[in-house]
Enzyme design. Structure first.
Site, PDB file in Angstrom:
ATOM      1  N   HIS A 174      12.322 -23.040  13.889  1.00  0.00           N
ATOM      2  CA  HIS A 174      11.229 -23.246  14.833  1.00  0.00           C
ATOM      3  C   HIS A 174      11.361 -24.566  15.601  1.00  0.00           C
ATOM      4  O   HIS A 174      10.371 -25.282  15.812  1.00  0.00           O
ATOM      5  CB  HIS A 174       9.890 -23.178  14.098  1.00  0.00           C
ATOM      6  CG  HIS A 174       8.789 -22.597  14.897  1.00  0.00           C
ATOM      7  ND1 HIS A 174       8.376 -23.144  16.095  1.00  0.00           N
ATOM      8  CD2 HIS A 174       8.030 -21.496  14.707  1.00  0.00           C
ATOM      9  CE1 HIS A 174       7.395 -22.412  16.570  1.00  0.00           C
ATOM     10  NE2 HIS A 174       7.161 -21.401  15.761  1.00  0.00           N
ATOM     11  N   ASP A 243       3.753 -16.759  24.352  1.00  0.00           N
ATOM     12  CA  ASP A 243       3.966 -16.707  22.900  1.00  0.00           C
ATOM     13  C   ASP A 243       4.340 -15.255  22.623  1.00  0.00           C
ATOM     14  O   ASP A 243       3.501 -14.464  22.216  1.00  0.00           O
ATOM     15  CB  ASP A 243       2.693 -17.121  22.155  1.00  0.00           C
ATOM     16  CG  ASP A 243       2.872 -17.062  20.646  1.00  0.00           C
ATOM     17  OD1 ASP A 243       4.010 -16.819  20.191  1.00  0.00           O
ATOM     18  OD2 ASP A 243       1.874 -17.255  19.922  1.00  0.00           O
ATOM     19  N   GLU A 306      13.080 -18.952  19.284  1.00  0.00           N
ATOM     20  CA  GLU A 306      13.334 -18.627  17.882  1.00  0.00           C
ATOM     21  C   GLU A 306      14.137 -17.328  17.767  1.00  0.00           C
ATOM     22  O   GLU A 306      13.588 -16.237  17.849  1.00  0.00           O
ATOM     23  CB  GLU A 306      12.002 -18.475  17.145  1.00  0.00           C
ATOM     24  CG  GLU A 306      11.027 -19.610  17.393  1.00  0.00           C
ATOM     25  CD  GLU A 306       9.569 -19.184  17.175  1.00  0.00           C
ATOM     26  OE1 GLU A 306       9.288 -18.421  16.235  1.00  0.00           O
ATOM     27  OE2 GLU A 306       8.711 -19.591  17.968  1.00  0.00           O
TER      28      GLU A 306
HETATM   29  C1  GAL Z   1       5.269 -18.888  16.762  1.00  0.00           C
HETATM   30  C2  GAL Z   1       4.187 -17.861  16.842  1.00  0.00           C
HETATM   31  C3  GAL Z   1       2.953 -18.551  17.385  1.00  0.00           C
HETATM   32  C4  GAL Z   1       2.554 -19.730  16.524  1.00  0.00           C
HETATM   33  C5  GAL Z   1       3.762 -20.627  16.351  1.00  0.00           C
HETATM   34  C6  GAL Z   1       3.521 -21.757  15.389  1.00  0.00           C
HETATM   35  O1  GAL Z   1       6.451 -18.318  16.253  1.00  0.00           O
HETATM   36  O2  GAL Z   1       4.580 -16.808  17.670  1.00  0.00           O
HETATM   37  O3  GAL Z   1       1.887 -17.625  17.494  1.00  0.00           O
HETATM   38  O4  GAL Z   1       2.088 -19.283  15.289  1.00  0.00           O
HETATM   39  O5  GAL Z   1       4.859 -19.910  15.875  1.00  0.00           O
HETATM   40  O6  GAL Z   1       2.610 -22.670  15.922  1.00  0.00           O
END
Ligand code: GAL
Length: 340
Positions: A174, A243, A306
């Protein structure tokens, strides 16, 4: 290659280490043992080393947000609706951590583990056996996460596992990139992303099984454009940004699936992955209470790309199959080519 391992912080009385590698071109990566976190990606500039990633000064800052800042994510990235899934004929229910759903491995995922760590030659290596008692997923999994730095400015992120019992495994990282040297958000950065479709998501962001078209919409990056152009086109949706789970189009093995670049400095990060999806997240709701080391917390302060298997593969094998049988090994690699 210059290697280093120092004490960074402690968590539950245990040492958290910072491990680093510096190559012949003075590019450095460093990682933290907590969360097998990708802490820094430093490139040399006329003004000194510049970190292309967001980061915090201490572990407590990582623990008090739900941003998963630069964390290793597993066993399963994204959301499992109600924490329920099947492997073959067997039904499983794992611990929830977001509105009854299981996000990013649940409440005891890879991001919560202080990993065994070592730095050797041009690699930072993290190992851990995660058990079903730890995180409520079926089976135990021997996990090795390796960050490799090369002298041609590539970072290879390898996930190697051996399963004891059947389980599911769809890891990612992430990392939040911001290629700007100053205290700016990411709207000026350009993105190329080889994806004509994304997954349709319900109001809890669980895949519905349907897809939506990106091409010729604010979501489309098949021709490179700024993230700001996309974000401006999405101000009428509640999230005011992206997102989403992008499905990767067919591409040659040696082509990047995504390229993030700063048109002013010519710094860029190209991402190579054989997996069929990338979640693109533009940090839409982020705010000023987050004490990043080099940036002020604000909406769009970083961008996460990601690489993973599409999360709906857990119920629809047309999108892949990330289940593992007893004794099965699995390997995934994400490669980042940095230019500066
Ligand atoms: C992403 C996800 C988002 C949020 C983020 C972490 O992968 O799609 O909705 O949860 O991680 O802040």
């Amino acid at each position: 290659m210059i290697t280093n391992k120092t004490l960074f912080d402690t968590v539950n009385g245990e040492p958290v280490y910072k491990l680093s590698l510096t190559n012949a071109n003075k590019m450095t990566i460093s990682c933290l043992s907590y969360g097998a976190n990708w802490y820094e990606l430093l490139v040399p500039t006329a003004a000194g080393p510049q970190n292309l990633l967001l980061n915090f000064a201490k572990i407590a800052d990582y623990q008090t947000t739900n941003q998963y800042l630069n964390m290793s994510i597993g066993r399963v990235a994204g959301r499992i609706g109600k924490g329920r899934f099947k492997i073959g004929e067997h039904d499983y229910q794992v611990a929830p951590n977001e509105r009854g759903n299981t996000l990013h491995g649940g409440p005891h995922g890879f991001n919560q583990i202080n990993w065994d760590s070592t730095v050797v030659a041009n690699q930072i290596i993290f190992t851990h056996q995660i058990t079903s008692t730890d995180d409520s997923f079926p089976g135990d999994l021997d996990v090795t996460l390796t960050y490799t730095l090369t002298d041609d400015n590539q970072v290879l992120l390898d996930y190697n596992v051996l399963s004891h019992g059947e389980t599911v495994f769809n890891p990612t990282n992430h990392a939040y990139f911001n290629l700007n040297a100053g205290d700016e958000n990411i709207k000026n950065l350009e993105l190329l992303l080889k994806s004509s479709h994304r997954l349709a998501l319900d109001t809890e962001k669980i895949p519905t099984g349907k897809t939506l078209v990106n091409t010729d919409t604010p979501y489309g990056f098949e021709t490179k454009k700024t993230l700001g152009a996309a974000i401006e086109g999405l101000q009428n949706i509640p999230e005011k940004g992206i997102d989403d789970v992008y499905l990767i189009d067919r591409h040659a093995d040696n082509d990047p699936v995504a390229v993030l670049s700063d048109p002013d400095s010519n710094i860029s990060v190209s991402i190579f992955s054989q997996r069929n999806a990338i979640v693109l997240f533009t940090a839409n709701g982020f705010g000023p209470d987050q004490p990043y080391l080099t940036k002020t917390g604000q909406p769009y302060v970083g961008v996460a790309l990601e690489a993973q298997t599409a999360p709906n593969a857990i119920f629809d094998h047309d999108y892949g199959d990330f289940s593992l049988q007893d004794g099965e090994r699995q390997h995934y690699q994400t490669k980042y080519q940095i230019r500066f």
